[in-house]
Structures are given as structure tokens and as C-alpha cells.
Design a protein around this motif. Sequence first.
Motif, PDB file in Angstrom:
ATOM      1  N   HIS A   1      -5.228   7.279 -19.200  1.00  0.00           N
ATOM      2  CA  HIS A   1      -4.338   7.353 -20.355  1.00  0.00           C
ATOM      3  C   HIS A   1      -4.952   8.118 -21.524  1.00  0.00           C
ATOM      4  O   HIS A   1      -4.416   8.120 -22.610  1.00  0.00           O
ATOM      5  CB  HIS A   1      -3.935   5.954 -20.810  1.00  0.00           C
TER       6      HIS A   1
ATOM      7  N   GLU B   1       5.191   9.945 -17.061  1.00  0.00           N
ATOM      8  CA  GLU B   1       5.823   8.747 -17.619  1.00  0.00           C
ATOM      9  C   GLU B   1       6.139   7.810 -16.463  1.00  0.00           C
ATOM     10  O   GLU B   1       6.984   8.113 -15.631  1.00  0.00           O
ATOM     11  CB  GLU B   1       7.104   9.158 -18.345  1.00  0.00           C
TER      12      GLU B   1
ATOM     13  N   LYS C   1       5.703   6.603 -28.311  1.00  0.00           N
ATOM     14  CA  LYS C   1       4.302   6.905 -28.019  1.00  0.00           C
ATOM     15  C   LYS C   1       3.550   7.147 -29.314  1.00  0.00           C
ATOM     16  O   LYS C   1       4.132   7.455 -30.346  1.00  0.00           O
ATOM     17  CB  LYS C   1       4.190   8.162 -27.147  1.00  0.00           C
TER      18      LYS C   1
END
Length: 58
Positions: free
Chosen positions: A19, A42, A49
Motif C-alpha cells: 500500500h 482498487e 483516499k
Amino acid sequence: MAARPLHYRYALKSLLVHHQVILPVTAGKLDLGPWPQVFYAEFDGQRRKRVIIKVMGE
């Protein structure tokens, strides 16, 4: 709070893909070289976000 169905599937994908990323910038431009690329995936539906940018170096 109960997890949504398949939530753990998305969490596992996120762990495998990561991430966060460190991107080298030289002279104001991305310095990725000839092969590396940056992709965004996604896995758990669209949500708000947040992007955090840390500048390090000289």
C-alpha cells in the motif's frame, strides 16, 4: 462491527501488492529507469483516499 463479505480477500490482496511506494525523483522528474512502472489497484470498492508525500534528500 461485522466485516463485509469477502473483506478478508481484499485485505490479503492489499498485503500482497503493498500500500505504499517509494518513487525516486531526479531534477523534478520521476527517475524509474526503462522497466519499472507504477500501477494503482482498487480491491475493496471506491472509498475516499488520502495521499501522504514525504520529501527526503537535499
